[in-house]
Structure formats: structure tokens, C-alpha cells
Design a protein around this motif. Structure first.
Motif, PDB file in Angstrom:
ATOM      1  N   PRO A  17     163.927  81.208  25.225  1.00  0.00           N
ATOM      2  CA  PRO A  17     164.414  82.430  24.769  1.00  0.00           C
ATOM      3  C   PRO A  17     163.966  83.682  25.456  1.00  0.00           C
ATOM      4  O   PRO A  17     162.753  83.779  25.891  1.00  0.00           O
ATOM      5  CB  PRO A  17     163.975  82.494  23.252  1.00  0.00           C
ATOM      6  CG  PRO A  17     162.821  81.632  22.885  1.00  0.00           C
ATOM      7  CD  PRO A  17     163.033  80.506  24.108  1.00  0.00           C
ATOM      8  N   HIS A  55     155.635  86.273  19.933  1.00  0.00           N
ATOM      9  CA  HIS A  55     154.471  85.365  19.622  1.00  0.00           C
ATOM     10  C   HIS A  55     154.127  84.556  20.725  1.00  0.00           C
ATOM     11  O   HIS A  55     155.055  84.776  21.674  1.00  0.00           O
ATOM     12  CB  HIS A  55     154.797  84.581  18.355  1.00  0.00           C
ATOM     13  CG  HIS A  55     155.860  83.464  18.431  1.00  0.00           C
ATOM     14  ND1 HIS A  55     157.153  83.799  18.826  1.00  0.00           N
ATOM     15  CD2 HIS A  55     155.913  82.195  18.533  1.00  0.00           C
ATOM     16  CE1 HIS A  55     157.922  82.585  19.133  1.00  0.00           C
ATOM     17  NE2 HIS A  55     157.328  81.532  18.702  1.00  0.00           N
ATOM     18  N   ASP A  59     156.928  78.762  25.014  1.00  0.00           N
ATOM     19  CA  ASP A  59     158.434  79.258  25.318  1.00  0.00           C
ATOM     20  C   ASP A  59     158.647  80.552  25.284  1.00  0.00           C
ATOM     21  O   ASP A  59     159.933  81.094  25.667  1.00  0.00           O
ATOM     22  CB  ASP A  59     159.355  78.275  24.556  1.00  0.00           C
ATOM     23  CG  ASP A  59     159.383  78.535  23.169  1.00  0.00           C
ATOM     24  OD1 ASP A  59     158.161  78.695  22.563  1.00  0.00           O
ATOM     25  OD2 ASP A  59     160.341  78.118  22.535  1.00  0.00           O
ATOM     26  N   HIS A  60     157.726  81.371  24.880  1.00  0.00           N
ATOM     27  CA  HIS A  60     157.748  82.612  24.663  1.00  0.00           C
ATOM     28  C   HIS A  60     157.036  83.634  25.488  1.00  0.00           C
ATOM     29  O   HIS A  60     156.891  84.730  25.667  1.00  0.00           O
ATOM     30  CB  HIS A  60     157.729  83.094  23.199  1.00  0.00           C
ATOM     31  CG  HIS A  60     158.684  82.467  22.377  1.00  0.00           C
ATOM     32  ND1 HIS A  60     159.793  83.271  21.865  1.00  0.00           N
ATOM     33  CD2 HIS A  60     159.095  81.034  21.982  1.00  0.00           C
ATOM     34  CE1 HIS A  60     160.513  82.510  21.158  1.00  0.00           C
ATOM     35  NE2 HIS A  60     159.955  81.300  21.101  1.00  0.00           N
ATOM     36  N   ASP A 251     162.400  82.603  15.998  1.00  0.00           N
ATOM     37  CA  ASP A 251     161.198  82.022  15.826  1.00  0.00           C
ATOM     38  C   ASP A 251     160.848  82.336  14.156  1.00  0.00           C
ATOM     39  O   ASP A 251     159.664  83.022  14.047  1.00  0.00           O
ATOM     40  CB  ASP A 251     160.100  81.903  16.449  1.00  0.00           C
ATOM     41  CG  ASP A 251     160.511  81.129  17.892  1.00  0.00           C
ATOM     42  OD1 ASP A 251     161.608  81.218  18.472  1.00  0.00           O
ATOM     43  OD2 ASP A 251     159.686  79.979  18.415  1.00  0.00           O
ATOM     44  N   HIS A 291     162.104  76.790  11.538  1.00  0.00           N
ATOM     45  CA  HIS A 291     162.983  77.645  12.428  1.00  0.00           C
ATOM     46  C   HIS A 291     164.213  77.746  11.677  1.00  0.00           C
ATOM     47  O   HIS A 291     164.370  77.169  10.410  1.00  0.00           O
ATOM     48  CB  HIS A 291     163.625  76.793  13.536  1.00  0.00           C
ATOM     49  CG  HIS A 291     162.664  76.940  14.808  1.00  0.00           C
ATOM     50  ND1 HIS A 291     162.616  78.088  15.422  1.00  0.00           N
ATOM     51  CD2 HIS A 291     161.525  76.276  15.547  1.00  0.00           C
ATOM     52  CE1 HIS A 291     161.765  78.116  16.641  1.00  0.00           C
ATOM     53  NE2 HIS A 291     161.410  76.980  16.607  1.00  0.00           N
ATOM     54  N   HIS A 313     168.631  80.198  21.445  1.00  0.00           N
ATOM     55  CA  HIS A 313     167.495  79.261  21.022  1.00  0.00           C
ATOM     56  C   HIS A 313     168.048  78.002  20.603  1.00  0.00           C
ATOM     57  O   HIS A 313     167.364  77.440  19.754  1.00  0.00           O
ATOM     58  CB  HIS A 313     166.418  79.962  20.268  1.00  0.00           C
ATOM     59  CG  HIS A 313     165.053  79.557  20.490  1.00  0.00           C
ATOM     60  ND1 HIS A 313     164.668  78.322  21.102  1.00  0.00           N
ATOM     61  CD2 HIS A 313     163.806  80.055  19.879  1.00  0.00           C
ATOM     62  CE1 HIS A 313     163.492  78.116  21.259  1.00  0.00           C
ATOM     63  NE2 HIS A 313     162.922  79.483  20.541  1.00  0.00           N
TER      64      HIS A 313
HETATM   65 ZN    ZN Z   1     160.587  79.322  20.351  1.00  0.00          ZN
END
Ligand code: ZN
Ligand code: ZN
Length: 336
Positions: A17, A55, A59-60, A251, A291, A313
């Protein structure tokens, strides 16, 4: 009148994302989340002045290294913002490399890190290539409300939602936009000039109506200078529109408490980017992973009154079935 920002998901609806927002005609961009950002061109990464990290799940945040690699030695400043523990985590990332040569770089890089915490505290620290990216100027203060960043043309607000950990949801708010109405400008007998730029920035910055502006123009009779106030000139030559709001929400479990927080942050949002990770049929799985399902995302979009919905996402388990996620979210959002 063009929008202040054009936005696009860094990796579309699948993949890591991230949202890239570029300021129209200003060679400047903002990033929301720092996952895989290799899909952005180096010239786009070089425009990033601020990156907001929801956060620090990989993946972020894993793309910070790539961003740093591109800007190091070429850009003087980068501002990063995140939630609890962000300053330490950024420090750890920087500490993973050897920096014995960077203090010689012609263009030194200052990384300004801001950390916000749900209990109403903020922390700021500086990591400079001049100091081999050691942490300096580390200071804490109270943090009231939800303002993360504020400047003349826009502000960014953030509030915490629940993903098993506190995660920042973001609202990028353009301030009122103004444009010169050429027909009215000519009718008033004025010609364009630097004073128009001055007037526009005064209006955007919320300057008092009595602020003087020197109007200069030239005609056959020569050069003229007249002193007018912002309030006099504003209705005469400007078209004004309220700013757009762009939301970035990812998220979260989407509890009732989350929904209330988002309703406060994003009421009437013009363009809402919201995660749609699982189908409602896999709701139990979504709950375990903290999620949203596409259906819950649609409900939240509806609750906040989003005008445009951009789902993203998507879990890789739906490869080839993206439309199912999109349809589920859109159906609930549009339901009469
Ligand atoms: Zn994520
Ligand atoms: Zn996460």
C-alpha cells in the motif's frame, strides 16, 4: 481550477500500500506509507518532501531504504512522520548502515523525524548526514488534537485506528483554492503581474482583509501603482473554492470505535482511499488479521460520506478476482 494535488496509489490496488500525492505544477510530492516504492520514478521520489507512515509493518515501511538511496546526496531535507516508536525505529534503520563517508557529501541530508502517540505526546528528532545519521535534537512535547503538519496550502491530520497496534489514518486537506478570473480582471482594468501571486498567497494564508497589496499595471498611459486591500481585490479578481480532502486509511479492524474516529477525521471526504483486504465471506480471517473486509470498508465510506471511494491493499489470495473486492465495497458504499 485544477486540484492542488493529484494522487495515485503507488502499486495500484494490489502490492504494497502507498499513496503518492503530487502538487500540481510545483515539483513537490507527499507520500503516504513507505512500502515498496520502486514503482515511482526517481524524479518523483526526489520530489517527496514529507512521508507519512501509518505504522511500521514491513509492507508500509520497507521502502524507506529505497527512498533514502535515491535522495541521499541529492536532496537536502526529508520529513518523516509516524506513530508510537517511530523515531527509534527510524534510528534503527539508519544504524544498520555504515556512514563513514557521508559527512563529506556536497549536499548534506537532514532527516527530520516526527512521532505522534495516542496519549497526546509528540517527539521530534533530527538525523543528519553531517553527523553520520546519529540522532540529535531529540525533544518531546504535548500533542493536542490531530494536526500532523500545516503549511500555507494544505494540512495533514492523523488519528489512530486499531490494528492490534495503533495505526495512523490520514486526512490531507487542501486549503481553500483561488484562481484569477481573467475576464473580471480585464473588466476592472488591471493587467497581470506579481501582485496577483501576492494576493493569492495572502488569501490562502488567511491574511487579514486589511492587508495591503500594491497593484501594478502598465497601459498606454505608463506604469500605474495603486494600493488596495486584500478584501477589496478578492471579490474583484479571484474565484475561490473550498479545498478538497483526500483520505488514506489502511490496516485497521474497523470496530465501532474506529468508525467513530474516522467519521470525525474524514466527514465528507472527497476521495477516500481505504483498504479492502478480504471479502466478507472471509470475515473470520479478516478479524484474526485485524483488517477490513471490503464490505466493512464500504460501510465506513458510507458512514463518513465519502464522495469517491478508492479501494486498495487487496490480499494476494484474491489474485484474478479483484473485481469481487471492488464490487463488494462499492455496493455497500452506494446502497440507497
Ligand atoms: Zn498492511
Ligand atoms: Zn499492518
Amino acid at each position: 481550477m485544477p486540484c492542488l494535488f493529484t494522487s495515485r496509489l503507488v502499486n495500484g490496488a494490489t502490492g504494497d500500500p502507498g499513496l503518492y500525492c503530487e502538487m500540481t505544477g510545483q515539483r513537490r510530492g507527499l507520500l503516504f506509507d513507505l512500502g515498496d516504492v520502486t514503482a515511482l520514478m526517481p524524479r518523483e521520489l526526489l520530489r517527496v518532501s514529507h512521508a507519512f507512515v501509518s505504522h511500521t509493518h514491513m509492507d508500509h515501511f520497507a521502502g524507506f531504504d529505497h527512498l533514502l538511496r535515491v535522495v541521499l546526496g541529492r536532496q537536502p531535507r526529508l520529513v518523516l512522520m509516524g506513530g508510537p516508536g517511530f523515531v527509534d525505529r527510524l534510528g534503527h534503520k539508519l544504524a544498520a548502515y555504515t556512514w563513514n563517508l557521508v559527512h563529506n557529501y556536497e549536499v548534506a541530508l537532514d532527516i527530520e523525524a516526527h512521532e505522534f502517540r495516542p496519549e497526546g505526546r509528540r517527539r521530534r528528532a533530527l538525523f543528519s548526514s553531517r553527523d553520520r545519521f546519529e540522532r540529535t535534537q531529540d525533544e518531546e512535547a504535548d500533542w493536542d488534537g490531530d494536526l500532523l503538519h500545516d503549511e500555507d496550502q494544505f494540512r495533514v491530520r492523523g488519528r489512530f485506528v486499531d490494528h492490534g497496534i495503533p495505526v495512523l489514518a490520514f486526512a490531507l486537506e487542501e486549503k481553500a483554492r483561488v484562481a484569477v478570473n481573467m475576464a473580471r480582471l480585464q473588466a476592472a482594468g488591471f493587467t497581470t503581474g506579481a501582485w496577483l501571486r501576492e494576493l493569492k498567497s495572502a488569501v490562502l494564508a488567511g491574511a487579514p482583509g486589511a492587508t495591503p497589496i500594491e497593484v501594478r499595471w502598465t497601459d498606454r498611459g505608463g506604469e500605474h501603482v495603486r494600493r488596495r486591500t486584500v478584501d477589496e481585490l478578492r471579490p474583484l479578481v479571484l474565484d475561490e473554492r473550498p479545498g478538497r480532502c483526500i483520505g488514506y486509511v489502511t490496516d485497521l479492524c474497523g470496530s465501532e470505535a474506529d468508525a467513530r474516529v474516522l467519521a470525525e477525521l474524514l466527514r465528507g471526504v472527497d476521495q477516500l482511499h481505504i483498504e479492502c483486504v478480504f471479502l466478507d465471506a472471509d470475515r473470520a480471517h479478516a478479524e484474526r488479521k485485524h483488517h477490513l473486509t471490503a464490505r466493512r470498508a464500504g460501510e465506513i465510506a458510507r458512514l463518513v460520506g465519502a464522495r469517491e471511494l478508492v479501494p486498495f491493499h487487496f490480499s494476494p489470495r484474491y489474485e484474478g478476482r479483484s473485481e469481487a473486492l471492488r464490487d463488494e465495497a462499492m455496493r455497500v458504499w452506494r446502497a440507497d
